[in-house]
Scaffold this motif. Structure first.
Motif, PDB file in Angstrom:
ATOM      1  N   LEU A 182       0.815  -1.208   0.000  1.00 15.54           N
ATOM      2  CA  LEU A 182       0.000   0.000   0.000  1.00 15.54           C
ATOM      3  C   LEU A 182       0.852   1.263   0.000  1.00 15.54           C
ATOM      4  N   GLY A 183       2.158   1.102   0.236  1.00 19.81           N
ATOM      5  CA  GLY A 183       3.081   2.220   0.180  1.00 19.81           C
ATOM      6  C   GLY A 183       3.185   3.018   1.466  1.00 19.81           C
ATOM      7  N   LEU A 184       2.588   2.531   2.549  1.00 21.51           N
ATOM      8  CA  LEU A 184       2.599   3.290   3.794  1.00 21.51           C
ATOM      9  C   LEU A 184       3.846   3.043   4.630  1.00 21.51           C
ATOM     10  N   ILE A 185       4.546   1.941   4.362  1.00 20.66           N
ATOM     11  CA  ILE A 185       5.808   1.677   5.045  1.00 20.66           C
ATOM     12  C   ILE A 185       6.858   1.324   4.001  1.00 20.66           C
ATOM     13  N   LYS A 186       8.096   1.409   4.411  1.00 28.43           N
ATOM     14  CA  LYS A 186       9.202   0.962   3.555  1.00 28.43           C
ATOM     15  C   LYS A 186      10.153   0.172   4.428  1.00 28.43           C
ATOM     16  N   GLY A 187      10.951  -0.659   3.804  1.00 26.99           N
ATOM     17  CA  GLY A 187      11.862  -1.502   4.562  1.00 26.99           C
ATOM     18  C   GLY A 187      13.208  -1.604   3.907  1.00 26.99           C
ATOM     19  N   ASN A 188      14.232  -1.748   4.741  1.00 30.00           N
ATOM     20  CA  ASN A 188      15.602  -1.934   4.279  1.00 30.00           C
ATOM     21  C   ASN A 188      16.159  -3.211   4.884  1.00 30.00           C
ATOM     22  N   VAL A 189      16.869  -3.980   4.077  1.00 31.64           N
ATOM     23  CA  VAL A 189      17.494  -5.204   4.563  1.00 31.64           C
ATOM     24  C   VAL A 189      18.736  -4.844   5.348  1.00 31.64           C
ATOM     25  N   GLU A 190      18.813  -5.352   6.572  1.00 23.92           N
ATOM     26  CA  GLU A 190      19.989  -5.164   7.425  1.00 23.92           C
ATOM     27  C   GLU A 190      20.423  -6.545   7.900  1.00 23.92           C
ATOM     28  N   GLY A 191      21.390  -7.107   7.209  1.00 20.61           N
ATOM     29  CA  GLY A 191      21.820  -8.465   7.524  1.00 20.61           C
ATOM     30  C   GLY A 191      20.717  -9.448   7.179  1.00 20.61           C
ATOM     31  N   THR A 192      20.257 -10.199   8.188  1.00 18.60           N
ATOM     32  CA  THR A 192      19.180 -11.166   7.946  1.00 18.60           C
ATOM     33  C   THR A 192      17.820 -10.597   8.334  1.00 18.60           C
ATOM     34  N   SER A 193      17.788  -9.354   8.782  1.00 20.73           N
ATOM     35  CA  SER A 193      16.533  -8.727   9.198  1.00 20.73           C
ATOM     36  C   SER A 193      16.151  -7.609   8.238  1.00 20.73           C
ATOM     37  N   VAL A 194      14.890  -7.236   8.291  1.00 24.68           N
ATOM     38  CA  VAL A 194      14.403  -6.101   7.527  1.00 24.68           C
ATOM     39  C   VAL A 194      13.932  -5.056   8.527  1.00 24.68           C
ATOM     40  N   CYS A 195      14.417  -3.844   8.352  1.00 24.81           N
ATOM     41  CA  CYS A 195      14.046  -2.737   9.222  1.00 24.81           C
ATOM     42  C   CYS A 195      12.953  -1.937   8.523  1.00 24.81           C
ATOM     43  N   THR A 204       7.118   8.439   4.895  1.00 25.84           N
ATOM     44  CA  THR A 204       6.525   9.733   5.237  1.00 25.84           C
ATOM     45  C   THR A 204       5.886  10.435   4.036  1.00 25.84           C
ATOM     46  N   GLU A 205       6.468  10.280   2.865  1.00 20.79           N
ATOM     47  CA  GLU A 205       5.899  10.918   1.676  1.00 20.79           C
ATOM     48  C   GLU A 205       4.534  10.324   1.349  1.00 20.79           C
ATOM     49  N   ASN A 206       4.450   9.002   1.325  1.00 23.45           N
ATOM     50  CA  ASN A 206       3.175   8.354   1.028  1.00 23.45           C
ATOM     51  C   ASN A 206       2.168   8.526   2.159  1.00 23.45           C
ATOM     52  N   TRP A 207       2.661   8.581   3.406  1.00 20.69           N
ATOM     53  CA  TRP A 207       1.757   8.810   4.538  1.00 20.69           C
ATOM     54  C   TRP A 207       1.106  10.191   4.406  1.00 20.69           C
ATOM     55  N   SER A 208       1.886  11.193   4.039  1.00 22.80           N
ATOM     56  CA  SER A 208       1.343  12.542   3.847  1.00 22.80           C
ATOM     57  C   SER A 208       0.327  12.574   2.721  1.00 22.80           C
ATOM     58  N   LYS A 209       0.627  11.865   1.646  1.00 26.34           N
ATOM     59  CA  LYS A 209      -0.303  11.790   0.516  1.00 26.34           C
ATOM     60  C   LYS A 209      -1.602  11.122   0.957  1.00 26.34           C
ATOM     61  N   MET A 210      -1.495  10.021   1.697  1.00 26.51           N
ATOM     62  CA  MET A 210      -2.675   9.308   2.169  1.00 26.51           C
ATOM     63  C   MET A 210      -3.516  10.213   3.068  1.00 26.51           C
ATOM     64  N   LYS A 211      -2.861  10.971   3.952  1.00 27.79           N
ATOM     65  CA  LYS A 211      -3.587  11.872   4.849  1.00 27.79           C
ATOM     66  C   LYS A 211      -4.387  12.903   4.059  1.00 27.79           C
ATOM     67  N   GLN A 212      -3.782  13.452   3.011  1.00 30.76           N
ATOM     68  CA  GLN A 212      -4.474  14.454   2.203  1.00 30.76           C
ATOM     69  C   GLN A 212      -5.655  13.846   1.458  1.00 30.76           C
ATOM     70  N   VAL A 213      -5.450  12.695   0.844  1.00 32.90           N
ATOM     71  CA  VAL A 213      -6.525  12.033   0.102  1.00 32.90           C
ATOM     72  C   VAL A 213      -7.684  11.690   1.034  1.00 32.90           C
ATOM     73  N   MET A 214      -7.361  11.118   2.186  1.00 35.81           N
ATOM     74  CA  MET A 214      -8.407  10.714   3.127  1.00 35.81           C
ATOM     75  C   MET A 214      -9.078  11.935   3.759  1.00 35.81           C
ATOM     76  N   HIS A 215      -8.316  12.993   4.024  1.00 31.51           N
ATOM     77  CA  HIS A 215      -8.896  14.205   4.587  1.00 31.51           C
ATOM     78  C   HIS A 215      -9.932  14.800   3.631  1.00 31.51           C
ATOM     79  N   THR A 216      -9.563  14.876   2.356  1.00 33.50           N
ATOM     80  CA  THR A 216     -10.485  15.409   1.352  1.00 33.50           C
ATOM     81  C   THR A 216     -11.757  14.576   1.300  1.00 33.50           C
ATOM     82  N   PHE A 217     -11.608  13.268   1.336  1.00 37.75           N
ATOM     83  CA  PHE A 217     -12.766  12.379   1.288  1.00 37.75           C
ATOM     84  C   PHE A 217     -13.614  12.500   2.556  1.00 37.75           C
ATOM     85  N   LEU A 218     -12.978  12.470   3.717  1.00 41.22           N
ATOM     86  CA  LEU A 218     -13.710  12.478   4.988  1.00 41.22           C
ATOM     87  C   LEU A 218     -14.239  13.851   5.360  1.00 41.22           C
ATOM     88  N   ASP A 219     -13.736  14.892   4.744  1.00 43.26           N
ATOM     89  CA  ASP A 219     -14.159  16.242   5.070  1.00 43.26           C
ATOM     90  C   ASP A 219     -15.377  16.692   4.263  1.00 43.26           C
TER      91      ASP A 219
END
Length: 109
Positions: free
Chosen positions: A67-80, A85-100
């Motif tokens: 959905l693009g709300l999180i991103k991850g980076n591989v660090e060894g055998t784990s993913v962080c 933040t860019e997509n979260w801001s976009k989602m907030k604007q889209v949802m605000h317009t709809f819900l408002d």
């Protein structure tokens, strides 16, 4: 059951529905809240924090990443993971317009 037929709907309607899907499961809400609280996270930490099995957490992380709300980076055998933040801001604007949107007809039902 047929296909979702998303092509019948506008890009905006499809985008709103996809963003809303992120909040469609309490585990995804809990994951997002935890990521906001600590700013980054390793998947194993989420298992301990949320209390669900590793494969379940991974599936929810995969959906949030799709959905693009999180991103991850591989660090060894784990993913962080962190909030995209860019997509979260976009989602907030889209949802605000709809819900408002205001209800104009108070004479209904």
């Amino acid at each position: 059951m047929g296909l979702a037929k998303t092509e019948m709907f506008s890009d905006q309607q499809n985008e709103i529905a996809l963003f809303a899907k992120a909040f469609g499961h309490p585990a995804r809400v809990a994951i997002l809240q935890h990521l906001f609280k600590i700013n980054t996270c390793v998947c194993g930490d989420l298992v301990n924090e949320i209390g669900l099995a590793q494969p379940t957490i991974s599936q929810h992380l995969k959906e949030l990443k799709h959905l693009g709300l999180i991103k991850g980076n591989v660090e060894g055998t784990s993913v962080c993971y962190c909030i995209d933040t860019e997509n979260w801001s976009k989602m907030k604007q889209v949802m605000h317009t709809f819900l408002d949107q205001d209800i104009n007809n108070t004479e209904c039902c």
